[in-house]
Design a protein around this motif. Structure first.
Motif, short mmCIF file in Angstrom:
data_model
loop_
_atom_site.label_atom_id
_atom_site.label_comp_id
_atom_site.label_asym_id
_atom_site.label_seq_id
_atom_site.Cartn_x
_atom_site.Cartn_y
_atom_site.Cartn_z
N ILE A 96 11.02 11.06 8.00
CA ILE A 96 12.05 11.50 8.78
C ILE A 96 11.84 12.87 9.10
N ILE A 97 12.04 13.64 10.32
CA ILE A 97 11.59 15.07 10.35
C ILE A 97 12.80 15.60 10.66
N VAL A 98 13.39 16.65 9.60
CA VAL A 98 14.59 17.31 9.85
C VAL A 98 14.32 18.67 10.47
N PHE A 99 14.85 19.34 11.62
CA PHE A 99 14.48 20.69 12.00
C PHE A 99 15.88 21.11 12.56
N LYS B 223 0.97 -1.33 0.03
CA LYS B 223 0.12 -0.21 0.11
C LYS B 223 0.80 1.23 -0.09
N TRP B 224 2.01 1.17 0.23
CA TRP B 224 3.02 2.35 0.28
C TRP B 224 3.61 2.59 -1.27
N ARG B 225 3.38 4.07 -1.45
CA ARG B 225 3.99 4.68 -2.64
C ARG B 225 5.17 4.95 -2.40
N TYR B 226 5.61 5.29 -1.14
CA TYR B 226 7.02 5.79 -0.89
C TYR B 226 7.40 4.84 0.26
N ASP B 227 8.86 4.67 0.65
CA ASP B 227 9.53 4.49 1.57
C ASP B 227 9.62 5.43 2.61
N VAL B 228 10.00 6.39 2.36
CA VAL B 228 10.30 7.53 3.25
C VAL B 228 9.86 8.72 2.85
N PHE B 229 9.33 9.75 3.81
CA PHE B 229 8.78 11.12 3.62
C PHE B 229 9.55 11.74 4.29
N VAL B 230 10.35 12.68 3.75
CA VAL B 230 11.25 13.72 4.25
C VAL B 230 10.49 14.88 4.60
N SER B 231 10.42 15.39 5.84
CA SER B 231 9.74 16.89 6.19
C SER B 231 10.93 17.45 6.74
N PHE B 232 10.84 18.71 6.36
CA PHE B 232 11.89 19.84 7.01
C PHE B 232 11.45 21.23 6.77
#
Length: 85
Positions: free
Chosen positions: A82-85, A21-30
């Protein structure tokens, strides 16, 4: 416009199964240009180089603005974030 990896290399053990059901392995948020053009860019390149399907939003979302339906859909279709801040 969003960036997504689309390489044709052999799949890694982390890459999504075509029946998943996953289109992406990882969602990168920044947030912010300083991380967008440095760490986040390097992270995205490394994930893409490892044949990990990665979503990275290239649009700046102003503070306090609602998340677009397209961005919400990408989050929902991602195995992890993955959350980058």
């Amino acid at each position: 416009m969003a960036s997504t990896s689309s390489s044709q290399r052999p799949s890694s053990s982390f890459s999504s199964n075509s029946n998943s059901k996953w289109r992406y392995d990882v969602f990168v948020s920044f947030r912010g240009e300083d991380t967008r053009n440095s760490f986040t860019d390097h992270l995205y390149s490394a994930l893409d180089g490892g044949n990990i399907k990665t979503f990275r939003d290239d649009e700046e979302l102003p503070r306090g603005e609602e998340i677009s339906p397209q961005l919400l859909k990408a989050i929902e279709e991602s195995r992890i974030a993955i959350i980058v801040f």
